[in-house]
Design a protein around this motif. Structure first.
Motif, PDB file in Angstrom:
ATOM      1  N   GLY A   1       0.652  -0.840  -0.261  1.00  0.00           N
ATOM      2  CA  GLY A   1      -0.293   0.256   0.118  1.00  0.00           C
ATOM      3  C   GLY A   1       1.150   1.050  -0.208  1.00  0.00           C
ATOM      4  N   LEU A   2       1.782   1.868   0.329  1.00  0.00           N
ATOM      5  CA  LEU A   2       3.409   2.320  -0.187  1.00  0.00           C
ATOM      6  C   LEU A   2       3.871   3.173  -1.341  1.00  0.00           C
ATOM      7  CD1 LEU A   2       4.707   2.008   3.649  1.00  0.00           C
ATOM      8  CD2 LEU A   2       2.336   3.365   3.128  1.00  0.00           C
ATOM      9  N   THR A   3       4.081   4.090  -1.624  1.00  0.00           N
ATOM     10  CA  THR A   3       4.617   4.112  -2.423  1.00  0.00           C
ATOM     11  C   THR A   3       6.420   4.680  -1.723  1.00  0.00           C
ATOM     12  OG1 THR A   3       2.816   4.973  -3.889  1.00  0.00           O
ATOM     13  CG2 THR A   3       4.823   6.049  -4.354  1.00  0.00           C
ATOM     14  N   ARG A   4       7.183   4.695  -2.417  1.00  0.00           N
ATOM     15  CA  ARG A   4       8.043   5.120  -1.913  1.00  0.00           C
ATOM     16  C   ARG A   4      10.074   5.606  -3.269  1.00  0.00           C
ATOM     17  NH1 ARG A   4      11.131   2.084   2.292  1.00  0.00           N
ATOM     18  NH2 ARG A   4      12.229   4.012   1.948  1.00  0.00           N
ATOM     19  N   GLU A   5       9.795   6.609  -3.918  1.00  0.00           N
ATOM     20  CA  GLU A   5      10.697   6.833  -4.564  1.00  0.00           C
ATOM     21  C   GLU A   5      12.399   6.704  -4.398  1.00  0.00           C
ATOM     22  OE1 GLU A   5      10.854  11.687  -5.939  1.00  0.00           O
ATOM     23  OE2 GLU A   5      12.288  11.097  -4.360  1.00  0.00           O
ATOM     24  N   LEU A   6      12.590   6.634  -5.968  1.00  0.00           N
ATOM     25  CA  LEU A   6      14.172   6.125  -5.531  1.00  0.00           C
ATOM     26  C   LEU A   6      14.794   7.349  -6.867  1.00  0.00           C
ATOM     27  CD1 LEU A   6      16.270   4.818  -5.290  1.00  0.00           C
ATOM     28  CD2 LEU A   6      15.771   3.061  -6.973  1.00  0.00           C
ATOM     29  N   ARG A   7      15.496   8.187  -6.529  1.00  0.00           N
ATOM     30  CA  ARG A   7      16.624   8.217  -7.136  1.00  0.00           C
ATOM     31  C   ARG A   7      18.218   8.154  -8.033  1.00  0.00           C
ATOM     32  NH1 ARG A   7      14.871  14.585  -8.046  1.00  0.00           N
ATOM     33  NH2 ARG A   7      13.072  14.699  -6.427  1.00  0.00           N
ATOM     34  N   VAL A   8      18.592   7.692  -9.108  1.00  0.00           N
ATOM     35  CA  VAL A   8      19.331   7.743  -9.173  1.00  0.00           C
ATOM     36  C   VAL A   8      19.452   8.421 -10.778  1.00  0.00           C
ATOM     37  CG1 VAL A   8      18.443   4.894 -11.377  1.00  0.00           C
ATOM     38  CG2 VAL A   8      19.994   4.787  -9.534  1.00  0.00           C
ATOM     39  N   GLU A   9      21.275   7.861 -10.442  1.00  0.00           N
ATOM     40  CA  GLU A   9      21.990   8.578 -12.310  1.00  0.00           C
ATOM     41  C   GLU A   9      22.516   7.476 -12.827  1.00  0.00           C
ATOM     42  OE1 GLU A   9      25.613  11.275 -12.667  1.00  0.00           O
ATOM     43  OE2 GLU A   9      25.895  11.204 -10.337  1.00  0.00           O
ATOM     44  N   LEU A  10      22.091   7.569 -14.053  1.00  0.00           N
ATOM     45  CA  LEU A  10      22.678   7.296 -14.548  1.00  0.00           C
ATOM     46  C   LEU A  10      22.585   7.099 -15.960  1.00  0.00           C
ATOM     47  CD1 LEU A  10      18.716   4.281 -14.602  1.00  0.00           C
ATOM     48  CD2 LEU A  10      20.934   4.087 -13.858  1.00  0.00           C
ATOM     49  N   PRO A  11      23.904   6.784 -16.489  1.00  0.00           N
ATOM     50  CA  PRO A  11      24.891   7.315 -17.787  1.00  0.00           C
ATOM     51  C   PRO A  11      23.973   6.383 -18.366  1.00  0.00           C
ATOM     52  CG  PRO A  11      26.678   6.420 -16.153  1.00  0.00           C
ATOM     53  CD  PRO A  11      24.955   6.088 -15.567  1.00  0.00           C
ATOM     54  N   ALA A  12      24.029   7.425 -20.305  1.00  0.00           N
ATOM     55  CA  ALA A  12      23.651   5.781 -21.056  1.00  0.00           C
ATOM     56  C   ALA A  12      24.323   4.387 -20.633  1.00  0.00           C
ATOM     57  CB  ALA A  12      24.289   6.583 -22.021  1.00  0.00           C
ATOM     58  N   GLY A  13      23.210   3.766 -21.170  1.00  0.00           N
ATOM     59  CA  GLY A  13      23.569   2.260 -21.403  1.00  0.00           C
ATOM     60  C   GLY A  13      22.505   1.375 -21.114  1.00  0.00           C
ATOM     61  N   THR A  14      22.600   0.362 -20.841  1.00  0.00           N
ATOM     62  CA  THR A  14      21.854  -0.321 -20.581  1.00  0.00           C
ATOM     63  C   THR A  14      21.337  -0.924 -19.257  1.00  0.00           C
ATOM     64  OG1 THR A  14      22.228  -2.375 -21.638  1.00  0.00           O
ATOM     65  CG2 THR A  14      21.253  -1.358 -23.284  1.00  0.00           C
ATOM     66  N   TYR A  15      20.198  -1.373 -18.531  1.00  0.00           N
ATOM     67  CA  TYR A  15      20.313  -1.730 -17.250  1.00  0.00           C
ATOM     68  C   TYR A  15      18.506  -2.853 -17.037  1.00  0.00           C
ATOM     69  CZ  TYR A  15      22.888   2.415 -16.801  1.00  0.00           C
ATOM     70  OH  TYR A  15      23.938   3.558 -16.965  1.00  0.00           O
TER      71      TYR A  15
END
Length: 375
Positions: free
Chosen positions: A90-104
């Motif tokens: 029932g909860l929402t969490r935020e994730l901020r992540v730094e991603l250089p160009a590429g596949t993940y």
């Protein structure tokens, strides 16, 4: 670290107060820069889009299932770029992540076990790294020096612990166990980056459910305190030392992004709420408060590295962080026992409630750091 699928009421309380419960606004059609909604259930992981402009990427993860879940972003080799653990139903969490160009790959982990429900993700184009800002570059460099100082103690203390186990010196091994783990717990934000090394070193018995062998610190803890027999523990101790040497080498070479510092500071408090306050972490030795203190110290080190930027951009947040850290330190100090800490079993429910409350109060301002430094 692998955690139990179910959390106690104390842990859920500690996590719920730092998460929002409203669904995130979806990104506009064709938008490759706005927040990405993730709907996690017990059987699915719906990521609103599989592509985003390189740079800071924001995920808003809503747990619509019945099990506590986690969300990860992996680079090649299961290298963790960012994670959010302990997302209650029932909860929402935020994730901020730094991603250089590429596949993940993105992954939801219902029940917080296994390899997760995975999907392809791509970061496209180019973006200046956050470390293009001189203060943030220095923050990363300062934190790397902190990691190096802690690993410089982790390795010899682990060697001493392993030697005591192999010598059959139960009393010495028990005394060294929480000391060696102190240095480990302080560096967990970087230690958790490297695939299965973290659960090999620090996984609890639940890793067997994921098809892994139960090894590392907690296997030896079980041998020492529950089984009262370390006669056959030598190979486990040897493997622990091999794995710690590998993590030390990798951690010393790793350069964390400023967002990884911010997220790591919060993750360490999640560790406190989900394992240390509940007594699930060191369930055989009950030395959880050693880990509690180390997690808080590691979180403080990450925040201190970011302090110049925070003072410039959000001075009122710094004041709140300082006050909240002091309250945690003062509350924890009540449970000192000589040079160490009381056993978890010596704490009353009132003590645990007080510790939960002060961790909640600290987690709230720490959860704001990632947004401040990614502006």
């Amino acid at each position: 670290m692998r955690k139990l699928p179910a959390l106690t009421a104390v842990a859920v309380l500690g996590l719920g107060l730092t998460a929002c419960t409203t669904d995130p606004e979806p990104a506009a059609p064709g938008d490759t820069t706005g927040p990405i909604a993730v709907k996690a259930t017990d059987t699915s992981c719906e990521v609103a889009r599989g592509e985003n402009a390189a740079g800071t990427v924001t995920f808003n993860i809503t747990n619509s299932g019945a099990k506590v879940t986690e969300f990860y972003v992996y680079a090649a080799g299961d290298r963790v770029m960012g994670e959010v653990e302990n997302i209650a139903p029932g909860l929402t969490r935020e994730l901020r992540v730094e991603l250089p160009a590429g596949t993940y790959e993105t992954a939801c982990k219902p029940g917080m076990i296994g390899k997760g429900i995975r999907g392809a993700f791509k970061a496209t184009g180019s973006a200046a790294p956050l470390t293009a800002d001189a203060k943030l570059a220095e923050a990363s460099a300062n934190y790397q020096r902190y990691i190096q100082s802690q690993t410089a103690a982790l390795l010899p203390k682990t060697e001493e612990f392993v030697a005591a186990v192999k010598a059959g010196d139960v009393a010495k091994a028990k005394a060294l166990f929480p000391i060696a783990r102190t240095y480990w717990e302080r560096i967990e934000p970087v230690a958790e980056i490297f695939g299965d090394l973290d659960p090999k070193i620090d996984g609890r018995a639940e890793v067997i459910e994921e098809g892994m062998a139960f090894t590392g610190f907690h296997r030896l803890e079980q041998d020492l305190w529950e089984k009262n027999d370390i006669g056959k523990s030598g190979p486990i101790a040897d493997q622990l030392l091999v794995d710690v040497k590998e993590i030390v080498a990798k951690a010393n070479a790793e350069k964390l992004s400023p967002l990884q510092l911010a997220n790591g500071a919060k993750e360490l408090l999640d560790e406190v709420a989900s394992g240390k306050i509940t007594g699930e972490e060191d369930r055989y030795s009950h030395t959880d408060l050693w880990d509690f203190a180390a997690n808080v110290e590691g979180s403080k080190a990450a925040v201190q590295a970011l302090r110049p930027t925070l003072e410039e951009r959000a001075p009122e947040l710094v004041a709140g962080l300082d006050a909240a850290f002091k309250t945690v330190d003062d509350t924890l100090a009540k449970h000192r026992d000589g040079d160490g800490w009381k056993l978890h079993t010596a704490l009353s429910q009132a003590d645990l409630k007080e510790l939960t409350d002060v961790i909640n109060a600290l987690a709230e301002p720490i959860s704001k750091i990632a947004a401040v430094i990614s502006k």
